[in-house]
Design an enzyme around this catalytic site. Structure first.
Site, short mmCIF file in Angstrom:
data_model
loop_
_atom_site.label_atom_id
_atom_site.label_comp_id
_atom_site.label_asym_id
_atom_site.label_seq_id
_atom_site.Cartn_x
_atom_site.Cartn_y
_atom_site.Cartn_z
N ASP A 91 16.88 -19.42 22.25
CA ASP A 91 16.19 -18.17 22.53
C ASP A 91 17.26 -17.08 22.65
OD1 ASP A 91 14.92 -15.95 23.73
OD2 ASP A 91 13.43 -17.24 24.66
N LYS A 110 10.87 -7.19 23.79
CA LYS A 110 11.99 -6.58 24.52
C LYS A 110 12.77 -5.61 23.63
CE LYS A 110 10.92 -9.90 27.57
NZ LYS A 110 9.70 -10.73 27.42
#
Length: 328
Positions: A148, A173
């Site tokens: 990730d 994000k």
């Protein structure tokens, strides 16, 4: 890139099909975004999903009942919930290990281990894993390494070049960058992995909608500037915190800088006292309390009660990387 806000596409004849027929299976705006992100990560292909969790969920489709996933002990609360409450119901065994300790990984892996999944830096402790060394261990045992890369983005680190097989992002994000769109990516190193991920994206209907794809494309245009400025601000905050006697624990980035171009925009710290941390977070004026990050605003939270609250408190206490006084 135009927004192809269409659910279905006209075909040339009754017996001929063009590249696009139905947006669940493919859309020109989504293809443009996926091609761009694949190039940024150095991937064979990238796939855009409706959220970071949708991307992570699709990644777990690479294993089957009876297989095993080993995951970072310090992990985002949503991923913990996905693995412990969803993957296990599908017959998948899940182990949580302090993966930054490579000896622990060697001990934990078995013949059933098919995926080793990490965040590096981890969320929220910001622990860093040696991805090059870990990839050798994982591949020697016939498993896949999935990373990730939400916190650093491909602008600062490219895990595929370090030995990872799959890279996942919560593009909500830094890719989106304005806290106004949810999205996620799965980036695959090989054609075979790409075929598997696309099959499940199409079969389960989790592809990102055209307008949302356009919003992420817009966000990518300012991504480099936002991350560069965010990192410079983070350095100043880190210097301030390091000088405060109430800050009990900081994180070193020596290893991180050996495999990336920067330490990123996030930081975390401990006071050793939950009530003190709560007072600090509540007293901040410029920093707003939110469960997410990566937008244009300065934000703060205590993960143990917000973004990681899905991890039961007794289990948080049993994991050294889940101190309740930690703030991010």
């Amino acid at each position: 890139m135009p927004i192809y806000q269409s659910s279905t596409f006209v075909q040339p004849s009754a017996t001929e099909f063009q590249e696009y027929d139905y947006t669940r299976s493919g859309n020109p705006t989504r293809s443009a975004l996926e091609k761009l992100v694949a190039g940024m990560e150095g991937a064979h292909a990238a796939f855009a999903f409706t959220s970071g969790m949708a991307a992570l969920s699709c990644m777990t489709r690479l294993v089957k009942a009876g297989d095993e996933i080993i995951c970072n002990a310090d992990i985002y609360g949503g991923m913990y919930r996905l693995l412990t409450k969803v993957a296990t119901r599908q017959g998948i065994t899940v182990k949580f290990v302090q993966i930054w300790n490579l000896e622990e990984v060697k001990k934990a892996m078995t013949s059933k281990t098919k995926i080793v999944h990490i965040e590096s830096p981890s969320n929220p402790l910001m622990m860093v894993t040696d991805i090059r060394a870990l990839s050798k261990i994982v591949h020697e045992r016939g498993a896949l390494l999935t990373v990730d890369n939400t916190i650093l983005t491909p602008l600062l680190m490219k895990p595929l070049e370090l030995g990872a097989d799959v890279v996942v992002h919560s593009a909500t994000k830094f890719f989106g960058g304005h806290a106004d769109v949810m999205s996620g990516f799965v980036c695959c190193k090989t054609e075979e992995l790409s075929k598997q991920i696309y099959f499940h994206q199409n079969a389960e209907g989790t592809g990102l909608a055209p307008f949302d794809c356009w919003l992420v494309l817009r966000g990518i245009k300012t991504m480099a500037v936002r991350i560069e400025r965010g990192m410079s601000n983070t350095v100043e905050v880190a210097k301030f915190l390091a000088a405060q006697p109430i800050v009990k624990k900081a994180v070193r980035y020596d290893l991180q800088m050996s495999q990336s171009k920067g330490a990123g925009v996030l930081l975390s710290f401990e006071t050793g006292n939950v009530e003190l941390s709560q007072r600090i977070v509540s007293a901040l004026k410029i920093f707003k309390i939110t469960v997410s990050f990566g937008g244009c605003s300065s934000v703060v939270e205590m993960p143990s009660v917000l973004s990681h609250a899905s991890i039961p408190k007794d289990e948080q206490a049993g994991i050294p990387c889940k101190p309740p006084s930690r703030s991010r």
